[in-house]
Enzyme design. Structure first.
Site, PDB file in Angstrom:
ATOM      1  N   LYS A 185       0.860  -1.188   0.000  1.00  9.02           N
ATOM      2  CA  LYS A 185       0.000   0.000   0.000  1.00  9.02           C
ATOM      3  C   LYS A 185       0.890   1.230   0.000  1.00  9.02           C
ATOM      4  O   LYS A 185       1.952   1.244   0.640  1.00  9.02           O
ATOM      5  CB  LYS A 185      -0.894   0.020   1.249  1.00  9.02           C
ATOM      6  CG  LYS A 185      -1.626   1.341   1.484  1.00  9.02           C
ATOM      7  CD  LYS A 185      -2.347   1.366   2.827  1.00  9.02           C
ATOM      8  CE  LYS A 185      -2.959   2.728   3.074  1.00  9.02           C
ATOM      9  NZ  LYS A 185      -3.709   2.793   4.344  1.00  9.02           N
ATOM     10  N   GLU A 235      -7.850  12.181  12.949  1.00 15.39           N
ATOM     11  CA  GLU A 235      -7.009  11.022  13.269  1.00 15.39           C
ATOM     12  C   GLU A 235      -6.045  11.288  14.419  1.00 15.39           C
ATOM     13  O   GLU A 235      -5.224  12.201  14.368  1.00 15.39           O
ATOM     14  CB  GLU A 235      -6.221  10.601  12.021  1.00 15.39           C
ATOM     15  CG  GLU A 235      -5.442   9.318  12.207  1.00 15.39           C
ATOM     16  CD  GLU A 235      -4.798   8.832  10.918  1.00 15.39           C
ATOM     17  OE1 GLU A 235      -4.094   7.825  10.967  1.00 15.39           O
ATOM     18  OE2 GLU A 235      -5.009   9.469   9.865  1.00 15.39           O
ATOM     19  N   GLU A 279      -7.534  -2.143   3.329  1.00 11.93           N
ATOM     20  CA  GLU A 279      -6.709  -0.974   3.640  1.00 11.93           C
ATOM     21  C   GLU A 279      -6.674  -0.721   5.134  1.00 11.93           C
ATOM     22  O   GLU A 279      -5.615  -0.424   5.714  1.00 11.93           O
ATOM     23  CB  GLU A 279      -7.259   0.254   2.901  1.00 11.93           C
ATOM     24  CG  GLU A 279      -6.390   1.482   3.035  1.00 11.93           C
ATOM     25  CD  GLU A 279      -6.948   2.706   2.325  1.00 11.93           C
ATOM     26  OE1 GLU A 279      -6.469   3.812   2.611  1.00 11.93           O
ATOM     27  OE2 GLU A 279      -7.872   2.553   1.502  1.00 11.93           O
ATOM     28  N   GLU A 413     -11.920  11.311  -4.079  1.00 12.66           N
ATOM     29  CA  GLU A 413     -11.723  11.223  -2.623  1.00 12.66           C
ATOM     30  C   GLU A 413     -10.867  12.382  -2.134  1.00 12.66           C
ATOM     31  O   GLU A 413     -11.137  12.966  -1.068  1.00 12.66           O
ATOM     32  CB  GLU A 413     -11.068   9.892  -2.248  1.00 12.66           C
ATOM     33  CG  GLU A 413     -10.847   9.743  -0.744  1.00 12.66           C
ATOM     34  CD  GLU A 413     -10.280   8.393  -0.350  1.00 12.66           C
ATOM     35  OE1 GLU A 413      -9.403   8.359   0.529  1.00 12.66           O
ATOM     36  OE2 GLU A 413     -10.734   7.372  -0.902  1.00 12.66           O
ATOM     37  N   LYS A 417     -11.887  15.228   0.726  1.00 13.96           N
ATOM     38  CA  LYS A 417     -11.073  15.516   1.908  1.00 13.96           C
ATOM     39  C   LYS A 417     -10.648  16.980   1.952  1.00 13.96           C
ATOM     40  O   LYS A 417     -10.698  17.622   3.015  1.00 13.96           O
ATOM     41  CB  LYS A 417      -9.854  14.588   1.929  1.00 13.96           C
ATOM     42  CG  LYS A 417     -10.216  13.135   2.232  1.00 13.96           C
ATOM     43  CD  LYS A 417      -9.019  12.209   2.135  1.00 13.96           C
ATOM     44  CE  LYS A 417      -9.394  10.790   2.541  1.00 13.96           C
ATOM     45  NZ  LYS A 417      -8.258   9.850   2.384  1.00 13.96           N
TER      46      LYS A 417
END
Length: 438
Positions: A185, A235, A279, A413, A417
């Site tokens: 990834k 986060e 993911e 995406e 964001k």
């Protein structure tokens, strides 16, 4: 109860009788409901500045001035007195061959730290060797700040780095490497640079974001009046209190629906999508592996749950641990940053791909910001963020690339964001435009 003005006067009076000089003094006070903390911080002429609000809104901190600065958090951890905290962060790629201009890390022990915990406020002064310097800092404080206007402006132009064709080619290269090498990834990012018809301050953007983007950490690091890094991130990197550690895997994203039915359908799709689940699991496995040597126990939430934000929805799994004795917070910072959620897996291969392929340097974006203290430490991951340098406004966002990723879907995406902050920039009212034209 004492107000802020009285608390400052009380601290100034105490300076003349201090013997020996303590590490710090703290006074409790009552904050005026008529003053916004971000407006107050913005009005102060002392740098560096730091603003911090936790995503549960329980803790809010206004930090001003520096007693000491540190480029190594471990060095700071060894000299902090009880109750002291250093504030700042670590960049993603500072002091590397690619990005010599950005610091690898910057932390400072503040002169003045104003804290809200729940509804209780206090002001703390940290002392160095020069009490006159402390007194001068306290005397500069502006007690009645002017109000901040909303971030109203017109966007003259928007430039993406990479552009979409470059992005598409970069995704193709990433998928080829994932197919042919050990790379599992890689998180690739985009910088969106805006040209505005007027200056928008970091504090204006921060205040608007705090008022609209709930369930986020809100932060601002201002090294001087013209260099500010600001963000509203969902986060957490980690929260540590004594030996108790909390962290999380936040990976897997979909937008919000136009109606409650659409929103629910998107949420169900995200919860059941194998690509996003994969993911998220990669991030869980990476964090767990990095913490194993530091922990007595480690517990991972079995299945992801949904986190709904204003513009996007994420998959999240909580990770809790009991640390071994004598584990430092700086060691956790070294081990966890950068996580698989903002770099990729394996870390070294992902970072190498990012350095070789992204057309811009990240700097503070996707680094970490927060504080390190003797009792507890907390850092968030510096995503959903903007770098503001004078009239220039740069927004950042990234997307995790795994098998099955599609360039156009990931580009959309990034748009979702970036809209966390971009949507806060409102067009000027017609009356304002007419007045300016006249």
């Amino acid at each position: 109860m004492t107000d802020l003005n009285q608390a400052i006067a009380q601290l100034v009076d105490s300076l003349s009788t201090l013997s020996p000089i303590p590490h710090q003094l703290r006074v409790s006070f009552s904050w005026s409901d008529s003053v916004d903390p971000i407006e107050w911080l913005d009005a102060q002429p002392i740098f560096p500045k730091f603003y911090w609000q936790t995503r549960d809104t329980r803790d809010e901190v206004l930090v001003l001035g520096q007693v000491k600065t540190f480029t190594d958090p471990l060095a700071a951890e060894t000299v902090l007195a009880s109750g002291q905290r250093i504030w700042g962060g670590r960049s993603f790629d500072g002091r590397t061959e690619r990005n010599q201009r950005c610091l690898q890390s910057f932390f400072f022990l503040p002169q003045i730290e104003i804290v809200r915990q729940g509804e209780a406020w206090s002001i703390t002064v940290n002392f160095g060797d020069d009490l006159l310097k402390t007194q001068a800092a306290l005397s500069k404080l502006t007690l009645v700040p002017p109000p901040l206007s909303p971030p109203e402006c017109h966007i003259i132009s928007t430039e993406h780095s990479p552009s979409y064709p470059q992005w598409s080619n970069m995704i193709d290269r990433a998928l080829t490497q994932i197919d042919q090498t050990e790379l599992q990834k890689v998180v690739l990012a985009r910088k969106t640079s805006l040209s505005l018809d007027r200056t928008v301050s970091a504090a204006q953007l921060l205040k608007a974001s705090r008022d609209q983007n709930s369930a986020n950490f809100h932060f601002m690091l201002a090294l001087d009046a013209k260099h500010c890094f600001v963000g509203s991130t969902p986060e957490r990197l980690f929260h540590r209190r004594a030996q108790a550690l909390s962290t999380e895997a936040l990976a897997g994203t979909i937008g919000r629906g136009a109606s409650s039915e659409d929103d629910l359908a998107l949420a169900q799709w995200l919860l059941n999508d194998s690509k996003n689940a994969y993911e998220n699991r990669l991030v869980v496995d990476d964090i767990s592996a990095r913490l194993t040597d530091y922990c007595e126990t480690l517990a991972v939430e079995e299945t992801p749950h949904l986190v709904r934000l204003r513009k996007v929805q994420h998959l999240k799994r909580a990770i809790d641990a009991v640390l071994n004795p004598d584990v430092t917070s700086s060691a956790l910072l070294d081990s966890l940053q950068p996580t698989a959620a903002i770099a990729g897996l394996p870390r070294e291969s992902a970072v190498s791909f990012i350095v070789e392929n992204e057309p811009f340097v990240r700097g503070w974006y996707s680094g970490s910001v927060g504080y390190l203290g003797t009792q507890q430490s907390e850092f968030c991951v510096a995503i959903r963020s903007a770098l503001m340098m004078g009239d220039a406004l740069h927004l950042f966002a990234g997307a995790g690339i795994v098998p099955g990723s599609d360039a156009l879907s990931e580009w959309h995406e990034l748009d979702r964001k970036v809209s966390t902050l971009l949507s806060l920039l409102k067009p000027l009212p017609d009356s304002t435009r007419e007045k300016k034209a006249g």
